[in-house]
Design a protein around this motif. Structure first.
Motif, PDB file in Angstrom:
ATOM      1  N   ARG A 176     -16.191  38.947 -15.044  1.00 32.60           N
ATOM      2  CA  ARG A 176     -15.036  38.866 -14.153  1.00 32.60           C
ATOM      3  C   ARG A 176     -14.340  40.226 -14.160  1.00 32.60           C
ATOM      4  N   GLU A 177     -13.521  40.415 -13.148  1.00 30.43           N
ATOM      5  CA  GLU A 177     -12.890  41.721 -12.996  1.00 30.43           C
ATOM      6  C   GLU A 177     -11.545  41.734 -13.715  1.00 30.43           C
ATOM      7  N   ILE A 178     -11.334  42.764 -14.523  1.00 24.58           N
ATOM      8  CA  ILE A 178     -10.041  42.960 -15.180  1.00 24.58           C
ATOM      9  C   ILE A 178      -9.357  44.140 -14.498  1.00 24.58           C
ATOM     10  N   ARG A 179      -8.143  43.935 -14.042  1.00 25.94           N
ATOM     11  CA  ARG A 179      -7.427  45.032 -13.390  1.00 25.94           C
ATOM     12  C   ARG A 179      -6.218  45.459 -14.222  1.00 25.94           C
ATOM     13  N   THR A 180      -6.043  46.764 -14.353  1.00 22.94           N
ATOM     14  CA  THR A 180      -4.874  47.306 -15.053  1.00 22.94           C
ATOM     15  C   THR A 180      -4.073  48.161 -14.071  1.00 22.94           C
ATOM     16  N   PRO A 181      -2.784  47.853 -13.887  1.00 22.51           N
ATOM     17  CA  PRO A 181      -1.985  48.699 -12.977  1.00 22.51           C
ATOM     18  C   PRO A 181      -1.601  49.995 -13.665  1.00 22.51           C
TER      19      PRO A 181
END
Ligand code: ZN
Ligand code: ZN
Length: 279
Positions: A176-181
């Motif tokens: 799954r995709e992990i996004r960090t701002p």
């Protein structure tokens, strides 16, 4: 290197923030590691190599250098740049470029891309930019740069590489995709631009405007002008989760030392040392 336009530099967490921003003068920012920049109020010669730009709005101090930048890229035989901007701005910017093209007798090749709040721009496998709605006197947006990576779903973490490969071959999505701002860029806005987009309080680095700092300037009046006053930041001090908060776009009515004095008086710990005044 040609030195034609000033800017400051700050390195933080693997990113180099380069930029300059004073209200009504000029605003421009660049992050070389992300290969992108924000606003084109002016354009230092050595920002030219960056080919992707995001405009917050079309007040002149944020857009005036656009034709110059496009022309320099052409002159140096670089690829036409891609410039994202609020959709309301595209037609006018095209007309400006057409007019300059005639005056200059030179082509101004570039890709102008309209954006609206909620848009998602996939820059690369690792980078996504999302567009947020802000609140200013003319159509305006802000941007959040996200780093994304794939992470193996927890249910598959104990499997061998071969087993995972088999599952993947069967067509099942194993990660799954992990996004960090990583970075938020507000542009010009009232505090609503922050409040309506809570992610702005969570980006690792936040570049926010802070146009007025003096108690003589009433916060309510500043809000009507479409800007942020120091009191608005103080009211929200508990909300900022950012690791670094860059406050910029200060009014030229203040000297740098005045700004520092007002801000240190209102926020003696400078938000636990995370607040950096861009002066
Ligand atoms: Zn401005
Ligand atoms: Zn503005």
């Amino acid at each position: 290197m040609v030195e034609n336009t000033p800017y400051h530099t700050l390195e933080f967490n693997g990113l180099t923030i380069e930029g300059y921003s004073r209200a009504a003068v000029q605003s421009y920012w660049r992050v070389p590691e992300l290969k992108l920049g924000f606003d084109l109020g002016a354009h230092p010669w050595d920002f030219m190599g960056t080919g992707t730009w995001f405009l917050s709005h079309t007040h002149l101090d944020h857009v005036a250098a656009l034709p110059v930048y496009v022309a320099r890229r052409r002159m140096m035989k670089m690829d036409p740049p891609t410039i994202y901007m609020p959709e309301e701005a595209v037609e006018g910017v095209k007309q400006v470029l057409t007019a300059f093209s005639r005056l200059d007798r030179g082509r101004l090749p570039c890709h102008l891309k309209p954006v609206v709040a909620g848009d998602e721009i996939h820059l690369s496998r690792e980078l996504v930019v999302t567009v947020i709605g802000t609140d200013h006197r003319i159509p305006s947006v802000g941007y959040v740069v996200w780093e994304r990576r794939k992470k193996l779903k927890s249910e598959y973490q104990k499997l061998t590489g071969e087993q995972i490969r088999d599952i993947r071959l069967s067509g099942e999505e194993v990660s799954r995709e992990i996004r960090t701002p990583r970075l938020g860029y507000l542009g010009d806005s009232t505090p609503r631009g922050l409040d309506n987009n809570p992610v702005m309080y969570e980006t690792e680095i936040l570049i926010t405007e802070l146009t007025f700092v003096s108690p003589d300037h009433r916060p309510e009046r500043i809000r009507k002008l479409g800007h942020i006053h120091l009191d608005h930041i103080v009211e929200r001090r508990e909300r900022f989760q950012n690791k670094l908060i860059i406050a910029a776009h200060l009014s030229t009515r203040y000297h740098s030392r005045q700004v520092e004095r007002f801000v240190k008086k209102a926020l003696p710990d400078m938000l636990e040392g995370r607040l950096h005044l861009w002066l």
